[in-house]
Design an enzyme around this catalytic site. Structure first.
Site, short mmCIF file in Angstrom:
data_model
loop_
_atom_site.label_atom_id
_atom_site.label_comp_id
_atom_site.label_asym_id
_atom_site.label_seq_id
_atom_site.Cartn_x
_atom_site.Cartn_y
_atom_site.Cartn_z
N CYS A 1 -2.09 -0.25 3.05
CA CYS A 1 -0.83 -0.18 2.59
C CYS A 1 -0.91 -0.59 1.28
CB CYS A 1 0.09 -0.93 3.57
SG CYS A 1 0.40 -0.38 5.10
N PRO A 2 -0.32 -0.18 0.30
CA PRO A 2 0.53 0.99 0.29
C PRO A 2 0.16 2.33 -0.13
CG PRO A 2 0.87 -0.07 -1.90
CD PRO A 2 -0.26 -0.90 -0.93
#
Lengths: 291, 79
Positions: free
Chosen positions: B17-18
């Site tokens: 992430c992200p």
């Protein structure tokens, strides 16, 4: 040192002037509630710093700005220039301090409540007002938008964070199990019928399940604020204790007012709220809040 | 209900992430509205975060299911 005739001594006493180590130099603390600063104000602050100060600004731990290196005889001029442009002066001493907050629901994807808006409302109501003056010691308030508690509500005299209670609409659930994985508290397990089961004892009302649910089966039952009182840092740190849950935004202002009243009535001079609570009792404080 | 066939797919196993969401977003931008993208996500943060972000972008999540090896398969319909 002789006092220049133009100095407004009464205004000085309301605070905002911080004596520096270097003789006759002061830092000027500004009132920037919730750390939100107008870009035009920032230009004025910059000009005042160059004109009267030494060109240095200090970002305080409470989201404030202090203009450093202003000679004593220029303090009033600096203040006048700032106030003429709408930049307000901060406070020191035993009073309700400038309120801090995170950006909250308006900006932050994690925000559950409008913490910045609430912080501004609290600042407007209590800062420099009779309810927030002549206290035993300093009094710090903050608003956090969610349980991440970035502005550290438990370290303030009164601190709040947002809460949301989830509710499952089983008809909308497709049994994907994302909420079970998402829940950091282990409060959700998928049942044999592929529907999530929530353990209320483990749930801390963070709302992660609501946000992650692909089909919006988890919905908001109620939103509010948790309140903590008596937190402080300094040489004897102590975390604030919870005094309420699912408080509405309007009631949050009354909680602050009630705690301030308690502090004025029970607090000894020079004593932070947490010490007063330790002496008088948390139950007694709770009894007098929200009445 | 008939099984929806994905028009394209992304293997986001091991993608943190992200970046996993950014890759999903970029892939969706190339695709036509109404078409379907299947992504394969890791357990933990990715499955907790990516569906939420995709939802916030206005796309519809048609299905999420467990895949082999503790991964998740998510079918997205582009808005």
């Amino acid at each position: 040192m002789t006092l220049p005739k133009t100095i407004d001594l009464a205004a000085m006493k309301t605070g905002g002037f911080i004596k520096q180590k270097e003789k006759d130099f002061f830092a000027l603390r500004l009132r920037t509630p919730v750390g939100k600063i107008d870009a035009d104000h920032l230009e004025v602050i910059s000009k005042v710093s160059r004109k009267y100060g030494d060109g240095n600004l200090h970002l305080t731990v409470r989201q404030g700005i202090e203009i450093q290196g202003i000679p004593f005889e220029q303090l009033q001029n600096a203040r006048d220039d700032l106030e003429a442009a709408g930049v307000r002066i901060g406070a020191c001493g035993p009073r309700f301090r400038v309120v801090t907050a995170c950006p909250g629901a308006e900006i932050c994807p994690n925000g559950l409540v409008d913490s910045a808006g609430l912080g501004l409302a609290a600042d407007e109501r209590f800062y420099g007002q009779p309810e927030g003056l002549e206290l035993p010691h300093k009094f710090k308030v903050t608003f956090a938008g969610c349980l991440a508690c970035c502005p550290k509500p438990q370290e303030n005299d009164v601190g709040f964070h947002g809460l949301v209670e989830p509710e499952l609409f089983a008809d909308d659930c497709n049994g994907c199990g994302v909420c079970e994985v998402t829940c950091k508290e282990g409060a959700i397990v998928m049942g044999d019928d592929d529907l999530p089961i929530k353990d209320d004892a483990k749930c801390i009302d963070c709302g992660d399940c609501i946000k992650s649910c692909p089909t919006d089966a988890w919905k908001v039952k109620r939103v509010g604020l948790a309140a903590y009182a008596g937190g402080r840092w300094g040489r004897h740190p102590e975390l604030g204790q919870k005094i309420g849950e699912f408080i509405s935004p309007d009631d949050a202002m009354e909680v602050i007012a009630d705690v301030l009243r308690f502090y004025k009535e029970e607090g000894k001079r020079g004593e932070r709220l947490g010490v007063t609570i330790g002496r008088v009792g948390l139950d007694e404080l709770k009894r007098r809040v929200g009445k | 209900m008939t099984e929806i066939k994905a028009d394209d797919s992304l293997d986001l196993r091991g993608v943190l992430c992200p970046i996993n969401f950014v890759k999903t977003k970029l892939k969706l931008e190339e695709m036509d509205a109404g078409s379907h993208l299947e992504v394969l996500l890791d357990d933990g943060d990715p499955i907790a975060n990516v569906p939420q972000s995709v939802k916030e972008e206005g796309h519809q999540i048609m299905k999420v299911g467990k895949a082999d090896g503790g991964h998740y398969r998510m079918l997205i319909k582009k808005a």
